[in-house]
Write a protein that holds these residues in place. Structure first.
Motif, PDB file in Angstrom:
ATOM      1  N   SER A   1       0.830  -1.202   0.000  1.00 37.05           N
ATOM      2  CA  SER A   1       0.000   0.000   0.000  1.00 37.05           C
ATOM      3  C   SER A   1       0.865   1.252   0.000  1.00 37.05           C
ATOM      4  CB  SER A   1      -0.907   0.007   1.237  1.00 37.05           C
ATOM      5  OG  SER A   1      -1.434   1.297   1.456  1.00 37.05           O
ATOM      6  N   PRO A   2       0.778   2.098  -1.053  1.00 41.18           N
ATOM      7  CA  PRO A   2       1.542   3.351  -1.035  1.00 41.18           C
ATOM      8  C   PRO A   2       1.187   4.236   0.159  1.00 41.18           C
ATOM      9  CG  PRO A   2       0.670   2.926  -3.233  1.00 41.18           C
ATOM     10  CD  PRO A   2       0.025   1.929  -2.307  1.00 41.18           C
ATOM     11  N   ASN A   3      -0.084   4.267   0.524  1.00 38.18           N
ATOM     12  CA  ASN A   3      -0.492   5.088   1.667  1.00 38.18           C
ATOM     13  C   ASN A   3       0.114   4.566   2.964  1.00 38.18           C
ATOM     14  OD1 ASN A   3      -1.954   6.661  -0.059  1.00 38.18           O
ATOM     15  ND2 ASN A   3      -3.942   5.831   0.508  1.00 38.18           N
ATOM     16  N   ALA A   4       0.181   3.258   3.104  1.00 41.65           N
ATOM     17  CA  ALA A   4       0.802   2.694   4.307  1.00 41.65           C
ATOM     18  C   ALA A   4       2.295   2.973   4.326  1.00 41.65           C
ATOM     19  CB  ALA A   4       0.538   1.192   4.375  1.00 41.65           C
ATOM     20  N   ARG A   5       2.937   2.943   3.160  1.00 43.44           N
ATOM     21  CA  ARG A   5       4.375   3.216   3.127  1.00 43.44           C
ATOM     22  C   ARG A   5       4.668   4.666   3.494  1.00 43.44           C
ATOM     23  NH1 ARG A   5       4.544   0.698  -1.689  1.00 43.44           N
ATOM     24  NH2 ARG A   5       5.787   2.286  -2.764  1.00 43.44           N
ATOM     25  N   ARG A   6       3.734   5.578   3.218  1.00 44.65           N
ATOM     26  CA  ARG A   6       3.919   6.966   3.666  1.00 44.65           C
ATOM     27  C   ARG A   6       4.134   7.008   5.183  1.00 44.65           C
ATOM     28  NH1 ARG A   6      -1.329   9.976   0.911  1.00 44.65           N
ATOM     29  NH2 ARG A   6      -0.653   9.870  -1.289  1.00 44.65           N
ATOM     30  N   VAL A   7       3.261   6.316   5.887  1.00 43.32           N
ATOM     31  CA  VAL A   7       3.334   6.320   7.352  1.00 43.32           C
ATOM     32  C   VAL A   7       4.551   5.532   7.828  1.00 43.32           C
ATOM     33  CG1 VAL A   7       2.131   5.627   9.456  1.00 43.32           C
ATOM     34  CG2 VAL A   7       0.848   6.639   7.545  1.00 43.32           C
ATOM     35  N   TRP A   8       4.806   4.417   7.188  1.00 40.97           N
ATOM     36  CA  TRP A   8       5.965   3.588   7.548  1.00 40.97           C
ATOM     37  C   TRP A   8       7.250   4.412   7.461  1.00 40.97           C
ATOM     38  CZ3 TRP A   8       7.387  -1.471   4.420  1.00 40.97           C
ATOM     39  CH2 TRP A   8       8.299  -2.230   5.168  1.00 40.97           C
ATOM     40  N   LEU A   9       7.414   5.140   6.351  1.00 37.55           N
ATOM     41  CA  LEU A   9       8.598   5.979   6.191  1.00 37.55           C
ATOM     42  C   LEU A   9       8.657   7.074   7.254  1.00 37.55           C
ATOM     43  CD1 LEU A   9       8.745   6.244   2.318  1.00 37.55           C
ATOM     44  CD2 LEU A   9      10.655   5.563   3.785  1.00 37.55           C
ATOM     45  N   THR A  10       7.530   7.672   7.571  1.00 36.70           N
ATOM     46  CA  THR A  10       7.501   8.710   8.599  1.00 36.70           C
ATOM     47  C   THR A  10       7.943   8.145   9.940  1.00 36.70           C
ATOM     48  OG1 THR A  10       5.678   9.805   7.428  1.00 36.70           O
ATOM     49  CG2 THR A  10       6.081  10.488   9.698  1.00 36.70           C
TER      50      THR A  10
ATOM     51  N   GLU B   1      -6.368   7.317   7.835  1.00 33.00           N
ATOM     52  CA  GLU B   1      -6.006   8.175   6.700  1.00 33.00           C
ATOM     53  C   GLU B   1      -4.545   8.641   6.840  1.00 33.00           C
ATOM     54  OE1 GLU B   1      -7.702   8.423   4.045  1.00 33.00           O
ATOM     55  OE2 GLU B   1      -9.595   7.604   4.762  1.00 33.00           O
ATOM     56  N   SER B   2      -3.775   8.336   5.784  1.00 32.47           N
ATOM     57  CA  SER B   2      -2.315   8.497   5.866  1.00 32.47           C
ATOM     58  C   SER B   2      -1.877   9.928   6.144  1.00 32.47           C
ATOM     59  CB  SER B   2      -1.662   7.987   4.583  1.00 32.47           C
ATOM     60  OG  SER B   2      -2.114   8.713   3.453  1.00 32.47           O
ATOM     61  N   LEU B   3      -2.468  10.915   5.485  1.00 35.49           N
ATOM     62  CA  LEU B   3      -2.023  12.287   5.699  1.00 35.49           C
ATOM     63  C   LEU B   3      -2.341  12.767   7.111  1.00 35.49           C
ATOM     64  CD1 LEU B   3      -2.942  13.962   2.286  1.00 35.49           C
ATOM     65  CD2 LEU B   3      -0.743  13.026   3.023  1.00 35.49           C
ATOM     66  N   ALA B   4      -3.491  12.350   7.632  1.00 34.32           N
ATOM     67  CA  ALA B   4      -3.835  12.700   9.012  1.00 34.32           C
ATOM     68  C   ALA B   4      -2.864  12.041   9.992  1.00 34.32           C
ATOM     69  CB  ALA B   4      -5.271  12.284   9.324  1.00 34.32           C
ATOM     70  N   ILE B   5      -2.497  10.801   9.708  1.00 33.68           N
ATOM     71  CA  ILE B   5      -1.548  10.097  10.578  1.00 33.68           C
ATOM     72  C   ILE B   5      -0.197  10.804  10.567  1.00 33.68           C
ATOM     73  CG2 ILE B   5      -0.272   7.947  10.917  1.00 33.68           C
ATOM     74  CD1 ILE B   5      -2.723   6.482   9.693  1.00 33.68           C
TER      75      ILE B   5
ATOM     76  N   ALA C   1       5.407  12.448  -2.172  1.00 31.90           N
ATOM     77  CA  ALA C   1       5.752  12.509  -3.593  1.00 31.90           C
ATOM     78  C   ALA C   1       6.749  11.419  -3.979  1.00 31.90           C
ATOM     79  CB  ALA C   1       6.316  13.877  -3.935  1.00 31.90           C
ATOM     80  N   GLY C   2       7.684  11.136  -3.081  1.00 27.64           N
ATOM     81  CA  GLY C   2       8.722  10.167  -3.402  1.00 27.64           C
ATOM     82  C   GLY C   2       8.167   8.790  -3.712  1.00 27.64           C
ATOM     83  N   ILE C   3       7.180   8.349  -2.953  1.00 27.02           N
ATOM     84  CA  ILE C   3       6.603   7.027  -3.195  1.00 27.02           C
ATOM     85  C   ILE C   3       5.998   6.962  -4.589  1.00 27.02           C
ATOM     86  CG2 ILE C   3       4.731   5.481  -2.497  1.00 27.02           C
ATOM     87  CD1 ILE C   3       5.359   6.336   0.413  1.00 27.02           C
ATOM     88  N   GLY C   4       5.325   8.029  -5.001  1.00 23.16           N
ATOM     89  CA  GLY C   4       4.735   8.042  -6.331  1.00 23.16           C
ATOM     90  C   GLY C   4       5.778   8.140  -7.424  1.00 23.16           C
ATOM     91  N   VAL C   5       6.689   9.100  -7.310  1.00 25.26           N
ATOM     92  CA  VAL C   5       7.661   9.344  -8.376  1.00 25.26           C
ATOM     93  C   VAL C   5       8.602   8.158  -8.548  1.00 25.26           C
ATOM     94  CG1 VAL C   5       9.570  10.810  -9.121  1.00 25.26           C
ATOM     95  CG2 VAL C   5       7.512  11.847  -8.132  1.00 25.26           C
TER      96      VAL C   5
END
Length: 221
Positions: free
Chosen positions: A10-19, A64-68, A156-160
């Protein structure tokens, strides 16, 4: 300890994982298999919308990833990943939203549509527009809005970084290519990067979800 419900595809989950990794926040990972775990009663009680990621921190649930990411930035402010200066902060938010609203839908199109279809050609044109815009926004900084990694870089990095797997040559965007190289030198990004096999599984899941959505849309007409 903070619980993190995720799946690496999940790209959204990876956002949080990276954070979490970049901030060095201790957490308990809870892997959610996307073949049914998200529908189980225990998880539905945590998130009735069946989505990942979710974090539960001292009994406080955030979906929700951005809220997290905002929650983690506020509660665990070191290292800071949101700039305080108004224009830089606006830049971070802008990049996050453009990634979510303009880039990711085109990635889905490239995954789902035939590569020689008009839809895929339109997606590639729109991705070019996004990458040109990101080049302007990045400017001469190392990261978006800062010389330090920000939440915009994570989103952005996950997408690009997925684009070369979809036939987009980042060598045509020098500053973006160099920015991607800076990201991939970081241990957290190396740890969370999908293998080629995992990316193929991700593409298969995207195709299945698009087919299901279109079936439901046609059925409701």
């Amino acid at each position: 300890m903070l619980k993190f419900y995720y799946n690496p595809m999940s790209p959204n989950a990876r956002r949080v994982w990276l954070t979490l990794l970049e901030k060095e926040i201790a957490f308990e990972p809870v892997l959610i298999k996307l073949d049914g775990d998200q529908l189980q009663a225990e998880f539905v009680e945590t998130n009735p919308f069946h989505h990942i990621p979710v974090v539960v921190d001292d009994g406080f649930r955030v979906v929700e990833s951005l809220a997290i990411m905002d929650y983690l930035e506020t509660k665990y402010p070191t290292p800071a990943m949101l700039p305080a200066e108004p224009q830089a902060l606006a830049m971070v938010r802008m990049v996050q939203l453009i990634t979510s609203n303009e880039l990711f839908p085109q990635i889905v199109s490239l995954i789902y549509e035939s590569q020689d279809s008009p839809q895929a050609a339109q997606a590639r044109q729109h991705i070019d527009k996004v990458l040109q815009f990101f080049t302007q926004v990045l400017g001469d900084r190392s990261f978006f809005g800062s010389e330090q990694l920000t939440l915009a870089d994570i989103v952005a990095g996950i997408g690009v970084l997925s684009l070369p797997n979809l036939g987009i040559n980042l060598n045509n965007y020098t500053k973006i290519y160099e920015w991607c190289d800076r990201l991939m030198q970081r241990p957290a990004w190396q740890k969370t990067k999908l293998s080629a096999e995992e990316f193929e599984l991700f593409k298969g899941r995207v195709r299945a979800l698009v087919r299901l959505r279109r079936y439901k849309d046609n059925k409701s007409k």
